[in-house]
Design an enzyme around this catalytic site. Structure first.
Site, PDB file in Angstrom:
ATOM      1  N   THR A  54       0.816  -1.225   0.000  1.00  0.00           N
ATOM      2  CA  THR A  54       0.000   0.000   0.000  1.00  0.00           C
ATOM      3  C   THR A  54       0.846   1.270   0.000  1.00  0.00           C
ATOM      4  O   THR A  54       1.406   1.601  -1.029  1.00  0.00           O
ATOM      5  CB  THR A  54      -0.987  -0.026   1.171  1.00  0.00           C
ATOM      6  OG1 THR A  54      -0.279  -0.385   2.355  1.00  0.00           O
ATOM      7  CG2 THR A  54      -2.063  -1.062   0.928  1.00  0.00           C
ATOM      8  N   THR A  55       0.954   1.961   1.118  1.00  0.00           N
ATOM      9  CA  THR A  55       1.355   3.368   1.054  1.00  0.00           C
ATOM     10  C   THR A  55       2.874   3.589   1.131  1.00  0.00           C
ATOM     11  O   THR A  55       3.547   3.081   2.030  1.00  0.00           O
ATOM     12  CB  THR A  55       0.676   4.147   2.199  1.00  0.00           C
ATOM     13  OG1 THR A  55      -0.716   3.874   2.146  1.00  0.00           O
ATOM     14  CG2 THR A  55       0.902   5.638   2.027  1.00  0.00           C
TER      15      THR A  55
END
Length: 281
Positions: A54-55
């Site tokens: 994800t991030t």
């Protein structure tokens, strides 16, 4: 092209034939089926349910750049892994942070590392920073077929440009389109929240320590609003990976240093759950 352990010990002809300085082009010529982008899902098959990273966030500071990522991988609504690594050194002066299909992304990073090392061995010098960003563009574009089937890889590329004497950040889309980011950048499912956080925290005169604090604050904010992003895990001792790149090269901050930073931020969040407040004007 495989090594023959029962033969004379000579390398296969492919290794003795002059070619370009690109390892990807070498592989495409001799064993193209090994390239990640040359694979396709069987006809009629739906996109596979696979772990996704994800991030990722990145911030420049006076003297370099920082690239950081959370540790969570998700598969649908499940947490597939709590301690995945998403930030990798590409060479001595650059790094890649990955978001998207985790398996393909890690494979692409390994191939990119090999590509840069191969170029240095053949040419006897390092590829320029712009050249490294372009090579990554080509590799992402080569994965377009898989991306169109739901298996996309969207990295951030950051490093110290020795020619310009400063840190630089490049972001990419799934088609390989790249953009140079000024100051800070984020990618992945929590990037909207991380970028909003960095908008309030970023200043051009940040020190390396302040930039490290800013990226951990941004990842905390992303985890606060995006279920696919993992926050600092104090119970298991799992903290974001933070890589610092300066003219001295790539350095990964030790877990105890990032852990101390995360604990300090958490203590402040007990008083101010929404984090640091920016002035109205």
């Amino acid at each position: 092209m495989e090594a023959n352990t029962r033969g004379t010990g000579r390398l296969p002809a492919a290794f003795l034939t002059p070619g370009s300085s690109s390892f990807v082009e070498f592989l495409a010529e001799h064993q193209p089926e090994l390239l990640p982008g040359r694979r396709t899902l069987p006809a009629g098959m739906q996109p596979l349910e696979s772990p996704h990273g994800t991030t990722i966030v990145s911030v420049t500071f006076d003297g370099g750049v920082i690239l950081a990522g959370d540790r969570r991988a998700t598969m649908g609504n499940l947490i597939a892994q709590r301690d995945i690594e998403k930030v990798f050194p590409a060479d001595e002066y650059s790094a890649v942070g990955i978001a998207g299909t985790a398996g393909l992304a890690v494979e692409m990073v390994r191939l990119f590392q090999l590509e840069l090392e191969h170029y240095e061995k053949i040419e006897g010098t390092q590829l320029s920073f712009e050249g490294k960003a372009n090579r990554l563009t080509t590799m992402i574009r080569g994965n377009l077929g898989m991306a169109m089937q739901g298996l996309a890889v969207v990295p951030l590329f950051a490093g110290y440009d020795l020619d310009l004497g400063r840190g630089r950040i490049f972001s990419y889309d799934v088609t390989g389109g790249r953009s140079e980011e000024l100051g800070f950048a984020a990618t992945g499912s929590g990037s909207l929240f991380a970028k909003g956080s960095l908008k309030k925290l970023y200043r051009a005169d940040l020190t390396a320590e302040e930039a490290a604090t800013a990226v951990v604050q941004a990842l905390y904010d992303a985890a606060d609003d995006d279920s696919a992003t993992g926050g600092p895990d104090l119970t298991r001792g799992i903290f974001p990976i933070v890589g610092v790149i300066t003219e001295d090269g790539f350095r990964r901050l030790p877990d105890d240093e990032v852990g101390a930073l995360a604990r300090s931020i958490l203590e402040r969040r007990l008083e101010f759950p929404n984090g640091p407040q920016a002035g109205l004007l």
